[in-house]
Motif scaffolding. Structure first.
Motif, mmCIF file in Angstrom:
data_model
loop_
_atom_site.group_PDB
_atom_site.id
_atom_site.type_symbol
_atom_site.label_atom_id
_atom_site.label_comp_id
_atom_site.label_asym_id
_atom_site.label_seq_id
_atom_site.Cartn_x
_atom_site.Cartn_y
_atom_site.Cartn_z
ATOM 1 N N VAL A 1 22.658 10.830 -15.000
ATOM 2 C CA VAL A 1 23.783 10.019 -14.542
ATOM 3 C C VAL A 1 23.337 8.568 -14.504
ATOM 4 N N GLN A 2 24.212 7.665 -14.845
ATOM 5 C CA GLN A 2 23.871 6.254 -14.894
ATOM 6 C C GLN A 2 23.635 5.690 -13.502
ATOM 7 N N ASN A 3 23.322 4.433 -13.416
ATOM 8 C CA ASN A 3 22.909 3.756 -12.189
ATOM 9 C C ASN A 3 24.002 3.666 -11.133
ATOM 10 N N GLY A 4 24.465 4.777 -10.657
ATOM 11 C CA GLY A 4 25.423 4.781 -9.553
ATOM 12 C C GLY A 4 26.704 4.035 -9.858
ATOM 13 N N GLY A 5 27.096 3.981 -11.116
ATOM 14 C CA GLY A 5 28.353 3.356 -11.471
ATOM 15 C C GLY A 5 28.256 1.912 -11.875
ATOM 16 N N VAL B 1 36.715 7.932 -14.825
ATOM 17 C CA VAL B 1 37.814 8.652 -15.445
ATOM 18 C C VAL B 1 38.038 9.952 -14.676
ATOM 19 N N CYS B 2 39.301 10.309 -14.533
ATOM 20 C CA CYS B 2 39.664 11.584 -13.931
ATOM 21 C C CYS B 2 39.668 12.621 -15.044
ATOM 22 N N PHE B 3 38.862 13.652 -14.907
ATOM 23 C CA PHE B 3 38.728 14.655 -15.961
ATOM 24 C C PHE B 3 40.050 15.372 -16.228
ATOM 25 N N GLU B 4 40.759 15.734 -15.180
ATOM 26 C CA GLU B 4 41.986 16.521 -15.344
ATOM 27 C C GLU B 4 43.108 15.731 -16.015
ATOM 28 N N SER B 5 43.285 14.470 -15.634
ATOM 29 C CA SER B 5 44.408 13.689 -16.173
ATOM 30 C C SER B 5 44.004 12.793 -17.342
ATOM 31 N N GLY B 6 42.700 12.509 -17.453
ATOM 32 C CA GLY B 6 42.236 11.589 -18.488
ATOM 33 C C GLY B 6 42.491 10.128 -18.145
ATOM 34 N N GLU B 7 42.986 9.880 -16.948
ATOM 35 C CA GLU B 7 43.315 8.520 -16.522
ATOM 36 C C GLU B 7 42.044 7.738 -16.187
ATOM 37 N N HIS B 8 41.986 6.494 -16.640
ATOM 38 C CA HIS B 8 40.836 5.619 -16.395
ATOM 39 C C HIS B 8 41.149 4.668 -15.251
ATOM 40 N N PHE B 9 40.127 4.378 -14.438
ATOM 41 C CA PHE B 9 40.254 3.473 -13.308
ATOM 42 C C PHE B 9 39.112 2.471 -13.348
ATOM 43 N N LYS B 10 39.389 1.237 -12.965
ATOM 44 C CA LYS B 10 38.359 0.196 -12.958
ATOM 45 C C LYS B 10 37.369 0.376 -11.822
ATOM 46 N N ASN C 1 33.672 9.316 -4.373
ATOM 47 C CA ASN C 1 32.245 9.045 -4.494
ATOM 48 C C ASN C 1 31.454 10.345 -4.531
ATOM 49 N N ALA C 2 31.796 11.296 -3.683
ATOM 50 C CA ALA C 2 31.109 12.597 -3.680
ATOM 51 C C ALA C 2 31.328 13.323 -4.997
ATOM 52 N N SER C 3 32.536 13.243 -5.540
ATOM 53 C CA SER C 3 32.825 13.861 -6.823
ATOM 54 C C SER C 3 31.958 13.273 -7.924
ATOM 55 N N LEU C 4 31.810 11.950 -7.913
ATOM 56 C CA LEU C 4 30.994 11.279 -8.924
ATOM 57 C C LEU C 4 29.517 11.638 -8.796
ATOM 58 N N ARG C 5 29.021 11.696 -7.590
ATOM 59 C CA ARG C 5 27.589 11.915 -7.378
ATOM 60 C C ARG C 5 27.175 13.380 -7.403
ATOM 61 N N ARG C 6 28.073 14.262 -6.980
ATOM 62 C CA ARG C 6 27.687 15.674 -6.837
ATOM 63 C C ARG C 6 28.421 16.614 -7.784
ATOM 64 N N ASN C 7 29.225 16.054 -8.674
ATOM 65 C CA ASN C 7 29.971 16.860 -9.639
ATOM 66 C C ASN C 7 30.830 17.919 -8.942
ATOM 67 N N MET C 8 31.567 17.475 -7.925
ATOM 68 C CA MET C 8 32.450 18.375 -7.196
ATOM 69 C C MET C 8 33.870 17.819 -7.205
ATOM 70 N N ALA C 9 34.821 18.648 -6.869
ATOM 71 C CA ALA C 9 36.215 18.229 -6.882
ATOM 72 C C ALA C 9 36.561 17.391 -5.658
ATOM 73 N N PHE D 1 35.804 13.488 -11.109
ATOM 74 C CA PHE D 1 35.653 12.121 -11.612
ATOM 75 C C PHE D 1 34.285 11.936 -12.244
ATOM 76 N N TYR D 2 34.253 11.133 -13.293
ATOM 77 C CA TYR D 2 33.016 10.831 -13.995
ATOM 78 C C TYR D 2 33.010 9.356 -14.357
ATOM 79 N N TYR D 3 31.810 8.787 -14.493
ATOM 80 C CA TYR D 3 31.704 7.436 -15.026
ATOM 81 C C TYR D 3 31.993 7.499 -16.515
ATOM 82 N N THR D 4 32.635 6.479 -17.059
ATOM 83 C CA THR D 4 33.008 6.516 -18.479
ATOM 84 C C THR D 4 31.807 6.579 -19.400
ATOM 85 N N ASP D 5 30.634 6.178 -18.911
ATOM 86 C CA ASP D 5 29.431 6.261 -19.757
ATOM 87 C C ASP D 5 28.609 7.527 -19.471
#
Length: 79
Positions: A14-18, A29-38, A55-63, A69-73
């Motif tokens: 995972v990249q440097n914490g976003g 990006v939201c995996f389910e909707s494909g929507e991107h957020f800044k 934040n928990a979703s990004l760091r722990r790969n949970m819903a 949610f995932y970082y675009t990179d």
């Protein structure tokens, strides 16, 4: 970033914490909707989810309220 967090980050790929190499926030990006957020804040406001849950979703790969949610990179998005 603490050494233990950095070690886990490097092991998971995972990249440097976003943030990118310039220290600027990376889009998410939201995996389910494909929507991107800044930012996490933007996603939280638009989807009515707490910033902490995203934040928990990004760091722990949970819903977060049924969304992942995932970082675009994040290389996991390419799979």
């Amino acid at each position: 970033m603490r050494a233990s967090s950095l070690r886990v980050t490097l092991l998971l790929g995972v990249q440097n914490g976003g943030t990118n190499s310039m220290g600027r926030m990376t889009e998410i990006v939201c995996f389910e909707s494909g929507e991107h957020f800044k930012s996490q804040k933007e996603a939280a406001e638009r989807l009515g989810i707490s910033n902490l849950a995203i934040n928990a979703s990004l760091r722990r790969n949970m819903a977060a309220n049924g969304f992942h949610f995932y970082y675009t990179d994040d290389p996991r998005l390419l799979d």
